[in-house]
Scaffold this motif. Structure first.
Motif, PDB file in Angstrom:
ATOM      1  N   SER A  19      28.362  47.122  38.780  1.00 35.20           N
ATOM      2  CA  SER A  19      27.344  47.928  39.471  1.00 35.20           C
ATOM      3  C   SER A  19      25.872  47.919  38.977  1.00 35.20           C
ATOM      4  O   SER A  19      25.135  47.159  38.945  1.00 35.20           O
ATOM      5  CB  SER A  19      28.249  48.173  41.027  1.00 35.20           C
ATOM      6  N   LEU A  20      26.437  49.190  38.103  1.00 33.18           N
ATOM      7  CA  LEU A  20      25.055  49.066  37.223  1.00 33.18           C
ATOM      8  C   LEU A  20      24.125  48.768  36.382  1.00 33.18           C
ATOM      9  O   LEU A  20      23.132  48.840  35.914  1.00 33.18           O
ATOM     10  CB  LEU A  20      25.613  50.921  36.550  1.00 33.18           C
ATOM     11  N   ARG A  21      25.135  48.231  35.753  1.00 34.80           N
ATOM     12  CA  ARG A  21      24.618  47.405  34.664  1.00 34.80           C
ATOM     13  C   ARG A  21      23.925  46.178  35.338  1.00 34.80           C
ATOM     14  O   ARG A  21      22.784  46.023  35.126  1.00 34.80           O
ATOM     15  CB  ARG A  21      25.822  46.122  33.808  1.00 34.80           C
ATOM     16  N   LYS A  22      24.566  45.515  36.380  1.00 31.73           N
ATOM     17  CA  LYS A  22      23.296  44.590  37.262  1.00 31.73           C
ATOM     18  C   LYS A  22      22.102  45.085  37.721  1.00 31.73           C
ATOM     19  O   LYS A  22      21.522  44.575  38.319  1.00 31.73           O
ATOM     20  CB  LYS A  22      24.198  44.196  38.850  1.00 31.73           C
ATOM     21  N   ARG A  23      22.436  46.459  38.019  1.00 32.01           N
ATOM     22  CA  ARG A  23      20.327  46.941  38.548  1.00 32.01           C
ATOM     23  C   ARG A  23      20.002  47.481  37.247  1.00 32.01           C
ATOM     24  O   ARG A  23      18.645  46.724  37.470  1.00 32.01           O
ATOM     25  CB  ARG A  23      20.791  48.619  38.616  1.00 32.01           C
ATOM     26  N   LEU A  24      20.490  47.099  36.025  1.00 29.95           N
ATOM     27  CA  LEU A  24      19.474  47.329  34.948  1.00 29.95           C
ATOM     28  C   LEU A  24      19.119  45.931  34.718  1.00 29.95           C
ATOM     29  O   LEU A  24      17.829  45.673  34.838  1.00 29.95           O
ATOM     30  CB  LEU A  24      20.416  47.598  33.878  1.00 29.95           C
ATOM     31  N   VAL A  25      20.031  44.974  35.154  1.00 31.28           N
ATOM     32  CA  VAL A  25      19.339  43.622  35.132  1.00 31.28           C
ATOM     33  C   VAL A  25      18.162  43.057  35.399  1.00 31.28           C
ATOM     34  O   VAL A  25      17.243  42.311  35.359  1.00 31.28           O
ATOM     35  CB  VAL A  25      20.528  42.537  35.167  1.00 31.28           C
TER      36      VAL A  25
END
Length: 247
Positions: A146-152
């Protein structure tokens, strides 16, 4: 008396003592944030009031909030540009500096015991640190993803308004875990991102920062080396001290 001849500097390279050229948006944002950060942590009433005004602009664009005219790093940017140096796209620089400064003001809110502007913390690295603090690398892969997708989502934004709102979401999470960010570096990246031909390079920087901050894992039996999950050929595009405190 014997004298030793001074070895000439190689052609095409500046003398070792030559000052490093810092990018205007980075320098202006760092100067503004460093000044306010000191005052805020010392409970200086003027700084506390200015930070309170600025954090209400996080996620908005420069000049949109009339109460912010003359603040938000734009005075510092004018001073930096008056000092000379490389030419810039003035409106893009204003947007980048204002966004970085207002995001920092939101990030520093209620935090008096540490600096939320730190030259050693990149955007990708800060998201990785957030994942680590939330235990997302092992026990909760859903949180990590979820956090990685926020950066994406920041990387896939197609307007400065979208970038602003998506960065605001990340900054609120960073504040909750006291994870700092280098706002000078961020301002420079936001400045370059606004030119469409530079956008892919800035996105790669954010991805590279994230992967370079990956935790090193212990080597398995008989492997003779650790699996650090990082491409050994990756290296940061810019050293952190390129985006220093501005002091």
């Amino acid at each position: 008396m014997t004298t030793t001849a001074r070895r000439p500097e190689p052609e095409g390279k500046p003398p070792a003592s030559a000052p490093r050229t810092t990018r205007p948006a980075a320098l202006a944002a760092a100067r503004c944030v460093s000044r306010l950060q000191r005052g805020y942590r010392e409970n200086n009433s003027a700084a506390v009031g200015e930070v309170a005004r600025l954090r209400r602009g996080a996620g908005r664009t420069a000049h949109e909030v009339q109460d912010h005219w003359g603040v938000g790093g734009l005075e510092e940017l004018a001073a930096v540009l008056a000092e000379g140096g490389p030419s810039v796209r003035r409106e893009d620089a204003e947007e980048a500096v204002y966004l970085a400064v207002t995001l920092w003001a939101l990030h520093q809110q209620y935090v008096r015991d540490s600096n939320m502007h730190d030259t050693g913390s990149t955007l990708g690295g800060a998201v990785r640190a957030l994942i680590e603090k939330k235990g997302g690398t092992g026990s909760d892969e859903g949180t990590a993803d979820s956090l990685r997708k926020r950066l994406v989502r920041v990387g896939t934004a197609d307007s400065i308004g979208s970038v602003s709102l998506r960065l605001r979401e990340i900054v609120l999470l960073l504040r909750g875990e006291r994870v700092p960010l280098n706002y000078g570096r961020l301002a420079d990246q936001l400045y370059r991102w606004q030119k469409r031909s530079n956008r892919a390079a800035v996105r790669r920087e954010w991805g590279r920062e994230f992967h370079l901050a990956a935790p090193r894992r212990k080597a398995g039996p008989g492997t003779g080396r650790g699996d650090d999950t990082i491409d050994p050929y990756l290296s940061p595009d810019e050293p952190d001290d390129e985006y220093g405190s501005g002091e």
